[in-house]
Design a protein around this motif. Structure first.
Motif, PDB file in Angstrom:
ATOM      1  N   TYR A 112     -15.417 -40.987 -23.981  1.00  0.00           N
ATOM      2  CA  TYR A 112     -14.782 -42.134 -24.490  1.00  0.00           C
ATOM      3  C   TYR A 112     -14.818 -43.154 -23.500  1.00  0.00           C
ATOM      4  N   SER A 115     -17.954 -45.305 -23.718  1.00  0.00           N
ATOM      5  CA  SER A 115     -18.219 -45.769 -25.299  1.00  0.00           C
ATOM      6  C   SER A 115     -17.487 -47.131 -25.246  1.00  0.00           C
ATOM      7  N   ARG A 116     -16.071 -47.223 -24.652  1.00  0.00           N
ATOM      8  CA  ARG A 116     -15.344 -48.099 -25.051  1.00  0.00           C
ATOM      9  C   ARG A 116     -15.084 -49.074 -23.784  1.00  0.00           C
ATOM     10  N   ARG A 177     -20.128 -39.503 -26.486  1.00  0.00           N
ATOM     11  CA  ARG A 177     -20.112 -40.867 -26.334  1.00  0.00           C
ATOM     12  C   ARG A 177     -20.871 -41.403 -27.670  1.00  0.00           C
ATOM     13  N   TYR A 180     -18.300 -40.960 -30.332  1.00  0.00           N
ATOM     14  CA  TYR A 180     -17.190 -42.170 -30.453  1.00  0.00           C
ATOM     15  C   TYR A 180     -17.970 -43.605 -30.542  1.00  0.00           C
ATOM     16  N   ASP A 188      -8.935 -48.598 -32.445  1.00  0.00           N
ATOM     17  CA  ASP A 188      -8.354 -48.721 -30.982  1.00  0.00           C
ATOM     18  C   ASP A 188      -7.350 -50.005 -30.904  1.00  0.00           C
ATOM     19  N   PHE A 202      -6.182 -43.130 -27.724  1.00  0.00           N
ATOM     20  CA  PHE A 202      -7.237 -42.219 -27.653  1.00  0.00           C
ATOM     21  C   PHE A 202      -6.903 -40.728 -28.130  1.00  0.00           C
ATOM     22  N   ILE A 206      -8.180 -41.722 -31.966  1.00  0.00           N
ATOM     23  CA  ILE A 206      -9.643 -41.539 -31.964  1.00  0.00           C
ATOM     24  C   ILE A 206     -10.056 -39.990 -31.832  1.00  0.00           C
ATOM     25  N   VAL A 210     -13.043 -37.255 -34.185  1.00  0.00           N
ATOM     26  CA  VAL A 210     -14.180 -36.766 -33.656  1.00  0.00           C
ATOM     27  C   VAL A 210     -13.929 -35.350 -33.271  1.00  0.00           C
TER      28      VAL A 210
END
Length: 295
Positions: A112, A115-116, A177, A180, A188, A202, A206, A210
């Motif tokens: 995460y 990826s963010r 990753r 996400y 988000d 998260f 999120i 996932v």
């Protein structure tokens, strides 16, 4: 009037259509499925039948066992009782479950973050995580053994778990990753507008989206850990820490091979993996395809 080139192109097109029609026909598909199933099931069936024979009768020119009950008692009893194979089964379960738990606890939030968030050297750090897994495992055996000696973790489950976490954590970070990345950043931002912190966004927004990826990564990590041999073999010298693959290898002696007990131990090691794949195959497929997603 059609030219010669147009005629040749039409003939080529019709030939290709007939060819692909034959390839897609149900008879060809069924034949390919049969060949594939035979290639997969033939070794397993041979191993199972061998586990039902006394060791002295394994090499006889006879496919089916004469006395399968007696052979099963000798093979499976020899594996589980005489050789203490049950301890290796327990070790494998403990190591696989513990390693999977640690890998998912570290890899899920790490994927995460990569990826963010953007931070200094983020791409270089992610590349470093992936590159560490690209080293040939055989080249890491000596330093790994020396580290285990220094830590006093030879012939312990902990020493093997450390190796499994190193082996599969980069894979989980990479896979998670990519999962996400498929989730829009706007989710988000909407959660933060509603008053959520980064962690709450998260955890509550999120992560539930996932969960198939989390399940797929956990299942693959468990299967990979279950079958891993090299690092487990290096640090385990007896059944206190030996996993299934290492314990199975012990049936191959310098003078004699216990084929029936070897086959029985192989069947016992395959059954949990087959059960996991059968029950969670949809998550495994989603995990493999999810790893191919690009930004």
């Amino acid at each position: 009037m059609a030219t010669q080139n147009e005629t040749n192109e039409r003939i080529d097109y019709e030939t290709k259509q007939r060819f692909w029609g034959i390839v897609r026909s149900r008879y060809v598909v069924h034949a390919l499925i049969f060949v594939t199933l035979f290639a997969v099931l033939a070794p397993l069936s041979w191993m199972f039948i061998t586990s039902l024979k006394p060791n002295d009768a394994v090499l006889e020119l006879r496919y089916l066992p004469r006395d399968p009950i007696l052979g099963a008692v000798e093979a499976y009893g020899g594996a589980l009782i005489t050789k203490g194979h049950w301890q290796a089964v327990l070790n494998s379960f403990v190591i696989a479950i513990t390693s999977t738990t640690i890998v998912m606890a570290l890899g899920t939030p790490a994927g995460y973050i990569f990826s963010r968030y953007q931070f200094r050297f983020d791409d270089a750090l992610f590349l470093l995580v992936i590159v560490t897994r690209l080293f040939p495992p055989i080249g890491l055996i000596i330093p790994y053994y020396q580290i285990m000696v220094w830590l006093g973790l030879l012939n312990t489950r902990t020493g093997i778990i450390i190796a499994q976490v190193y082996l599969w954590l980069p894979l989980v970070i990479y896979t998670m990753r990519n999962f996400y990345i498929t989730i829009p950043h706007s989710l988000d931002e909407s959660a933060q507008v509603d008053g959520c912190t980064d962690f709450q966004a998260f955890r509550h927004v999120i992560l539930p989206l996932v969960l198939p990826g989390v399940a797929a990564s956990a299942i693959l990590t468990f299967l990979f850990t279950w079958r891993e041999f090299l690092f487990s073999f290096i640090v385990s010298s007896d059944l206190r820490a030996q996993t299934l693959p290492v314990a199975i290898y012990q049936y191959i002696g310098d003078i004699r091979i216990l084929w029936n007990s070897l086959s029985a131990a192989g069947i016992l090691s395959v059954l949990p993996a087959v059960l996991v794949v059968f029950l969670f195959q949809q998550y495994i497929v989603s995990g493999l395809t999810g790893g191919a997603v690009k930004e």
